[in-house]
Design an enzyme around this catalytic site. Structure first.
Site, PDB file in Angstrom:
ATOM      1  N   PHE A 302       0.746  -1.069   0.295  1.00 46.53           N
ATOM      2  CA  PHE A 302      -0.008   0.178  -0.119  1.00 46.53           C
ATOM      3  C   PHE A 302       0.333   1.321   0.022  1.00 46.53           C
ATOM      4  O   PHE A 302       1.605   1.249   1.025  1.00 46.53           O
ATOM      5  CB  PHE A 302      -0.683   0.492   1.083  1.00 46.53           C
ATOM      6  CG  PHE A 302      -1.599   1.054   1.392  1.00 46.53           C
ATOM      7  CD1 PHE A 302      -3.012   1.411   0.910  1.00 46.53           C
ATOM      8  CD2 PHE A 302      -0.998   2.097   1.881  1.00 46.53           C
ATOM      9  CE1 PHE A 302      -3.597   2.762   1.221  1.00 46.53           C
ATOM     10  CE2 PHE A 302      -1.821   3.457   1.864  1.00 46.53           C
ATOM     11  CZ  PHE A 302      -3.403   3.918   1.633  1.00 46.53           C
ATOM     12  N   GLU A 303       0.383   2.648  -1.270  1.00 43.99           N
ATOM     13  CA  GLU A 303       1.616   3.342  -1.069  1.00 43.99           C
ATOM     14  C   GLU A 303       0.760   3.927  -1.842  1.00 43.99           C
ATOM     15  O   GLU A 303      -0.114   3.959  -2.889  1.00 43.99           O
ATOM     16  CB  GLU A 303       2.859   3.256  -1.007  1.00 43.99           C
ATOM     17  CG  GLU A 303       3.333   2.793  -2.692  1.00 43.99           C
ATOM     18  CD  GLU A 303       4.324   2.666  -3.223  1.00 43.99           C
ATOM     19  OE1 GLU A 303       5.551   3.099  -2.048  1.00 43.99           O
ATOM     20  OE2 GLU A 303       5.200   2.118  -4.105  1.00 43.99           O
ATOM     21  N   ILE A 304       0.388   5.279  -1.712  1.00 41.46           N
ATOM     22  CA  ILE A 304       0.142   6.476  -2.555  1.00 41.46           C
ATOM     23  C   ILE A 304       1.099   7.465  -2.781  1.00 41.46           C
ATOM     24  O   ILE A 304       1.753   8.107  -1.878  1.00 41.46           O
ATOM     25  CB  ILE A 304      -1.200   7.192  -1.802  1.00 41.46           C
ATOM     26  CG1 ILE A 304      -2.416   6.456  -1.412  1.00 41.46           C
ATOM     27  CG2 ILE A 304      -1.620   8.754  -3.359  1.00 41.46           C
ATOM     28  CD1 ILE A 304      -3.402   6.701  -1.000  1.00 41.46           C
TER      29      ILE A 304
END
Length: 400
Positions: A302-304
């Site tokens: 998970f990364e933005i």
């Protein structure tokens, strides 16, 4: 006697006609207050409204068949109703997309993840999806993925040169190293495809032609879960707050996968001091001011990310040095420590954001918001929250 009877009949008919004419007066004659009705001052007239008198027809006079009632006047023209909108109004959006690297076999896990992502967030925003694979997607896969969303969906093939060995890699030695790591039970130690995936996520995914048009990406993997209703737009948070990197979970990397990674990082810092931020987060990833690595990293499944960070000269120089060192294949360097170390060194501390509001689970580890207010929006058990376990790196990040 007959004449008297006829006169009585005519008189009775005349009386009945008078009674009927009074009963059939228009109903709105009776509107207004009692005083208005008594004085005849309804509608602003002194004598009451002037209604046309209708002469009574003698009872013996038949209706004239040749005199039909006049047609009613045409109804007044009304303005046309406004055209119906086919889509709900959507708030302002960032130039962003979900980007997913996966295989055809991941179809059902991906559909489950999309269902959660759509129901908790994207059904209100319609951000597009970009699916990437190193082999072509099947039509079956495409059809069943597209059925999960009304947002745009794109399917891309990874260029061969981005999913293959660089010319500098000794593939025989790489194979021997995989065997040795398998014997030591290193996670994915024997996997060749996993190494290609980590290298691709580290240095090429943001260069794909389908990703080039976007400013931000939210990385998603098949089978992960999203447990909280989002009443905000994480992409717009990144844009308006000028964050460059967003995460939910921070853990230590498995030491056996990166034995020589930090020595290459130190070399980079010596060669490119211009790429190191003055307000960096080195203290988060090192207990001794950079002499050694404490293995902390953001769990990058998970990364933005603001993709301008990955596309920057600083990051490209960093990846190029690591790629030339060969650690993606001779060892098993993951994209998580690569992304995390780069963010910690090159970004200001305030440009890295912890998305506490996003409930997220990957495998055995879960971030579950604990505050009572957020729990009302989430379907996860705070007891499963990994944030404060002894080995978590989140507390150190928040305190540095």
């Amino acid at each position: 006697m007959a004449r008297t009877s006829r006169l009585c009949s005519l008189l009775a008919a005349f009386i009945l006609g008078l009674i009927a004419s009074q009963l059939l007066r228009p109903v709105f004659h009776r509107s207004g207050t009692a005083q208005e009705r008594a004085t005849g001052q309804q509608l602003g007239t002194a004598q009451g409204p002037d209604l046309p008198s209708v002469p009574l027809r003698p009872p013996s006079e038949p209706l004239a068949a040749s005199s039909p009632l006049p047609p009613p006047p045409p109804p007044p023209l009304l303005p046309a109703p406004p055209a119906l909108e086919h889509h709900h109004h959507r708030p302002e959006r960032a130039n962003a997309a979900f980007v997913i690297l996966l295989q055809n076999k991941d179809l059902h896990d991906m559909r489950k993840t999309m269902q959660m992502l759509e129901s908790t967030f994207n059904r209100r925003h319609g951000y597009p999806y970009v699916f990437l694979n190193n082999v072509p997607f099947t039509e079956h896969f495409k059809t069943h993925i597209q059925a999960m969303t009304t947002a745009p969906v794109k399917f891309g093939l990874i260029p061969r040169e981005h999913w293959s060995y660089p010319a500098s890699i000794n593939q025989t030695q790489a194979a021997l190293n995989r065997k040795e790591m398998e014997a030591r039970n290193v996670p994915y130690g024997d996997s060749e495809s996993y190494r290609h995936m980590c290298r691709y996520e580290s240095g090429f995914i943001f260069r794909h032609e389908l990703v080039q048009e976007f400013d931000y990406y939210w990385r998603v993997e098949p089978g992960v879960t999203f447990s909280c209703e989002l009443d905000f737009d994480p992409f717009m948070v990144m844009k308006t707050k000028k964050y460059k990197y967003g995460f939910t979970i921070a853990l230590p990397e498995f030491v056996g996968t990166i034995p020589t990674l930090w020595e290459n990082v130190r070399q980079f810092m010596q060669l490119h001091p211009e790429h190191i931020s003055k307000r960096n987060s080195l203290e988060w990833i090192s207990y001794d001011k950079g002499e050694t690595y404490n293995n902390c990293h953001f769990w990058s499944n998970f990364e933005i990310v603001d993709l301008n960070f990955f596309r920057s000269k600083a990051y490209i120089d960093f990846f190029s040095l690591l790629d030339e060192a060969g650690g993606f294949f001779y060892e098993r360097w993951g994209d998580a420590p690569v992304h995390s170390i780069a963010a910690a060194l090159m970004l200001d501390r305030k440009e890295i954001h912890f998305f506490n509001e996003i409930g997220y689970r990957h495998g055995m580890y879960e971030h579950c918001p604990e505050s009572p207010a957020l729990q009302l929006k989430c379907a996860c058990d705070p007891k499963d929250n990994v944030d404060w376990v002894p080995f978590s790196c989140l507390r150190r990040f928040l305190e540095t």
